[in-house]
Design an enzyme around this catalytic site. Structure first.
Site, PDB file in Angstrom:
ATOM      1  N   GLY A 185       0.717  -1.088  -0.372  1.00 50.79           N
ATOM      2  CA  GLY A 185       0.039  -0.023  -0.423  1.00 50.79           C
ATOM      3  C   GLY A 185       1.112   1.077   0.153  1.00 50.79           C
ATOM      4  N   LYS A 192     -14.739   4.404  14.127  1.00 52.61           N
ATOM      5  CA  LYS A 192     -13.851   6.430  14.711  1.00 52.61           C
ATOM      6  C   LYS A 192     -14.577   6.230  13.843  1.00 52.61           C
ATOM      7  CE  LYS A 192     -10.567   6.208  12.448  1.00 52.61           C
ATOM      8  NZ  LYS A 192      -9.933   7.510  12.216  1.00 52.61           N
ATOM      9  N   ASN A 217      -1.653   7.376   1.856  1.00 53.49           N
ATOM     10  CA  ASN A 217      -1.782   8.691   2.045  1.00 53.49           C
ATOM     11  C   ASN A 217      -0.805   8.121   3.705  1.00 53.49           C
ATOM     12  OD1 ASN A 217      -3.863  10.971   4.325  1.00 53.49           O
ATOM     13  ND2 ASN A 217      -1.859  11.232   2.823  1.00 53.49           N
ATOM     14  N   GLY A 267      -0.541   4.743   4.018  1.00 52.86           N
ATOM     15  CA  GLY A 267       0.428   3.774   3.927  1.00 52.86           C
ATOM     16  C   GLY A 267       2.201   4.751   3.451  1.00 52.86           C
ATOM     17  N   LYS A 287      -7.716   0.711   8.434  1.00 54.31           N
ATOM     18  CA  LYS A 287      -8.851   0.864   9.778  1.00 54.31           C
ATOM     19  C   LYS A 287     -10.288   0.824   8.959  1.00 54.31           C
ATOM     20  CE  LYS A 287      -7.218   4.407  12.013  1.00 54.31           C
ATOM     21  NZ  LYS A 287      -6.073   6.035  12.672  1.00 54.31           N
TER      22      LYS A 287
HETATM   23  P1  NAD Z   1      -5.404   6.928   0.735  1.00 53.95           P
HETATM   24  O1  NAD Z   1      -6.357   6.374   1.237  1.00 53.95           O
HETATM   25  O2  NAD Z   1      -4.898   7.743   0.764  1.00 53.95           O
HETATM   26  O3  NAD Z   1      -5.080   5.980  -0.853  1.00 53.95           O
HETATM   27  C1  NAD Z   1      -6.383   4.987  -1.218  1.00 53.95           C
HETATM   28  C2  NAD Z   1      -5.239   3.998  -2.434  1.00 53.95           C
HETATM   29  O4  NAD Z   1      -5.792   3.187  -2.677  1.00 53.95           O
HETATM   30  C3  NAD Z   1      -3.830   4.822  -2.679  1.00 53.95           C
HETATM   31  O5  NAD Z   1      -2.976   3.768  -2.930  1.00 53.95           O
HETATM   32  C4  NAD Z   1      -4.521   4.297  -4.373  1.00 53.95           C
HETATM   33  O6  NAD Z   1      -3.530   3.330  -5.033  1.00 53.95           O
HETATM   34  C5  NAD Z   1      -4.793   2.534  -3.776  1.00 53.95           C
HETATM   35  N1  NAD Z   1      -6.062   1.896  -4.918  1.00 53.95           N
HETATM   36  C6  NAD Z   1      -6.887   2.464  -5.253  1.00 53.95           C
HETATM   37  N2  NAD Z   1      -7.811   1.722  -6.240  1.00 53.95           N
HETATM   38  C7  NAD Z   1      -6.725   0.491  -5.410  1.00 53.95           C
HETATM   39  C8  NAD Z   1      -7.121  -0.602  -5.776  1.00 53.95           C
HETATM   40  N3  NAD Z   1      -8.362  -1.546  -7.316  1.00 53.95           N
HETATM   41  N4  NAD Z   1      -6.754  -1.802  -5.552  1.00 53.95           N
HETATM   42  C9  NAD Z   1      -5.871  -1.987  -4.672  1.00 53.95           C
HETATM   43  N5  NAD Z   1      -5.324  -0.570  -4.189  1.00 53.95           N
HETATM   44  C10 NAD Z   1      -5.976   0.100  -4.598  1.00 53.95           C
HETATM   45  O7  NAD Z   1      -4.978   5.457   1.396  1.00 53.95           O
HETATM   46  P2  NAD Z   1      -4.997   5.519   2.963  1.00 53.95           P
HETATM   47  O8  NAD Z   1      -4.610   6.701   3.690  1.00 53.95           O
HETATM   48  O9  NAD Z   1      -3.252   5.143   3.448  1.00 53.95           O
HETATM   49  O10 NAD Z   1      -5.569   4.490   3.827  1.00 53.95           O
HETATM   50  C11 NAD Z   1      -4.600   2.942   4.266  1.00 53.95           C
HETATM   51  C12 NAD Z   1      -5.563   2.856   5.269  1.00 53.95           C
HETATM   52  O11 NAD Z   1      -4.980   3.492   6.211  1.00 53.95           O
HETATM   53  C13 NAD Z   1      -7.292   2.600   5.666  1.00 53.95           C
HETATM   54  O12 NAD Z   1      -7.809   1.534   6.102  1.00 53.95           O
HETATM   55  C14 NAD Z   1      -7.449   4.362   6.530  1.00 53.95           C
HETATM   56  O13 NAD Z   1      -8.181   3.752   7.228  1.00 53.95           O
HETATM   57  C15 NAD Z   1      -5.841   4.674   7.172  1.00 53.95           C
HETATM   58  N6  NAD Z   1      -5.526   5.122   7.972  1.00 53.95           N
HETATM   59  C16 NAD Z   1      -5.638   6.086   7.193  1.00 53.95           C
HETATM   60  C17 NAD Z   1      -5.103   7.500   7.788  1.00 53.95           C
HETATM   61  C18 NAD Z   1      -4.911   8.927   6.939  1.00 53.95           C
HETATM   62  O14 NAD Z   1      -4.854   9.856   8.103  1.00 53.95           O
HETATM   63  N7  NAD Z   1      -4.929   9.211   5.290  1.00 53.95           N
HETATM   64  C19 NAD Z   1      -4.557   8.119   8.933  1.00 53.95           C
HETATM   65  C20 NAD Z   1      -4.452   6.422   9.940  1.00 53.95           C
HETATM   66  C21 NAD Z   1      -4.922   5.015   9.124  1.00 53.95           C
HETATM   67  P1  13P Z   2      -9.882   9.282   8.389  1.00 56.81           P
HETATM   68  O1  13P Z   2      -9.358   8.495   7.232  1.00 56.81           O
HETATM   69  O2  13P Z   2     -11.264   9.756   8.453  1.00 56.81           O
HETATM   70  O3  13P Z   2      -9.270  11.048   6.951  1.00 56.81           O
HETATM   71  O4  13P Z   2      -9.225   9.628   9.528  1.00 56.81           O
HETATM   72  C1  13P Z   2      -7.698   9.652   9.713  1.00 56.81           C
HETATM   73  C2  13P Z   2      -7.380   8.210  10.580  1.00 56.81           C
HETATM   74  O5  13P Z   2      -7.373   7.485  10.643  1.00 56.81           O
HETATM   75  C3  13P Z   2      -6.574   9.430  11.559  1.00 56.81           C
HETATM   76  O6  13P Z   2      -6.713   8.030  12.660  1.00 56.81           O
END
Ligand code: NAD
Ligand code: 13P
Length: 377
Positions: A10, A232, A13, A15, A136
């Site tokens: 991954g 959450k 954002n 990842g 998440k």
């Molecule tokens: P993101 O929402 O920023 O990005 C989407 C990702 O999905 C991209 O890397 C994209 O290339 C990929 N994607 C799109 N279509 C796809 C497909 N068909 N198959 C596989 N990948 C595909 O992603 P993120 O923020 O890294 O979220 C990953 C996890 O981390 C989520 O469960 C999120 O809840 C959790 N999370 C996010 C944050 C945050 O602030 N962004 C913080 C903590 C936890």
């Molecule tokens: P959002 O996906 O709603 O931006 O939450 C980010 C997150 O999990 C912060 O801990």
């Protein structure tokens, strides 16, 4: 002594922000880890904006593969723009080559893509690999509800723990101080990690994830850690609804209070190993709820959806530039799971959020829905 090879599946954002942490620590602890961190990129073409500092018309005048751009610029220009990535991160568009020979696998993709990814790498990873899920969300099927750590572990025949916390990715990537929770509690029946490798225990995961700006707390409650992060997201949508209505901080505090109680009740009702204090004492519980209700994407899109009177999916496509909301799908999944068990009314906030999202209820009726559902808990 051999060293662990780390791969991250991954590159969104979060990842990319986690890949940065991993790459900093594999370099700092090169006695334990091979410095190179392979990062699997879901490949796409990306047009580098002409105002980017590294824009070169001879190479960037047309869309380029995102993985190639990451390796050239050491920046994930689409999903984590403006943050320099350590050069020991190698973006790899092939998932099989990314996970090859990795003894430590970090899963960090939006939850809707996990199952397919596991199918692609099943049988292609080391049998003694150990994993951490930073995802998440929860996996809901007619058979019931599963944590993604369990889905990954079951599908790949390995053990997977969970990382979750109050971790807005952009803030972590800018090295602003925060905390996180890692839960790791493997059974004794796994394919053993060969003795030449450093032992995979709490200390090893801490060496891989802890940074001066990213404080890790190690616990054993994988269910509570995973559920905090998943549920959450639903509550943060409710908080966004309150801000969209302009109802102020008291309304949002009420949503957060009821939200944490519903999250804990859900965990204790459906997961035997879940512990109450994970929700009230850990970053993955109350702290993540607070930060997500203040500055998360679920909150922001829900707020805009109310303010503009448009579906949240439209706002998601318009403002997130390919990033994915997790709360909308989780609200639906949790609602379907609860109603199949006749329990939806015992979780009036999560139920109200879903029914508002699908147009069956109105945001202005939330106070009534919480009251009539006994939501004061
Ligand atoms: P993101 O929402 O920023 O990005 C989407 C990702 O999905 C991209 O890397 C994209 O290339 C990929 N994607 C799109 N279509 C796809 C497909 N068909 N198959 C596989 N990948 C595909 O992603 P993120 O923020 O890294 O979220 C990953 C996890 O981390 C989520 O469960 C999120 O809840 C959790 N999370 C996010 C944050 C945050 O602030 N962004 C913080 C903590 C936890
Ligand atoms: P959002 O996906 O709603 O931006 O939450 C980010 C997150 O999990 C912060 O801990």
């Amino acid at each position: 002594q051999r060293r662990h090879k780390v791969a991250i599946i991954g590159s969104g954002n979060w990842g990319s922000a986690i890949a940065k942490i991993l790459a900093e620590n594999t370099t700092a602890n090169s006695d334990l880890f091979e410095p190179e961190v392979r990062m699997w990129v879901f490949e796409e073409d990306y047009q580098l904006p002409s105002d980017h500092a590294a824009y070169d018309p001879s190479r960037h005048s047309h869309p380029t593969k995102l993985s190639a751009l990451i390796n050239e610029l050491h920046e994930n220009v689409k999903y984590l723009p403006g943050i320099p990535l350590p050069p020991n991160i190698v973006a790899d568009p092939s998932i099989l080559s990314a996970v090859k020979d990795a003894s430590l696998l970090i899963f960090n993709v939006p939850h809707q893509f996990v199952s397919k990814i596991c199918d692609q790498i099943d049988g292609k990873i080391l049998p003694y690999a150990r994993a951490i899920s930073c995802i998440k969300g929860v996996d809901v099927s007619p058979a019931g509800i599963s944590l993604f750590s369990d889905v990954i572990g079951r599908k790949l025949s390995i053990y997977c723990g969970a990382l979750s916390g109050a971790n807005i990715a952009n803030e972590v990537a800018q090295e602003k101080f925060c905390e996180t929770t890692i839960a790791y509690d493997p059974p004794g029946t796994l394919t053993p990690v060969p003795e030449e490798f450093p032992v995979v225990n709490h200390a090893l995961w801490k060496a891989l994830f802890h940074r001066p700006y990213f404080h890790v707390s190690m616990i054993h409650d994988v269910a509570g850690t995973s559920l905090g992060g998943a549920l959450k997201n639903v509550i943060a949508i409710g908080a966004g609804f309150m801000d969209g209505m302009g109802w102020g901080d008291n309304a949002k505090a009420a949503i957060m209070r009821i939200g944490i109680l519903e999250m804990r009740k859900f965990g204790l009702m459906f997961f035997d190993t879940c512990r109450s204090e994970t929700f009230t004492e850990q970053s993955c519980g109350v702290a993540d709820l607070i930060t997500s209700c203040a500055g998360g994407r679920n909150h922001r899109c829900a707020k805009l959806s109310v303010e503009q009177g448009r579906p949240i999916e439209e706002i998601e496509r318009e403002v997130l530039n390919g990033q994915k909301l997790q709360g909308t799908l989780t609200a639906k999944e949790v609602y379907e799971f609860l109603s199949a068990r006749g329990k939806a009314e015992e979780f009036p906030l999560m139920t109200a959020v879903h029914r508002i999202l699908i147009g069956e209820e109105k945001v202005e009726d939330i106070p009534k829905l919480l009251h009539s559902g006994g939501g004061l808990l």
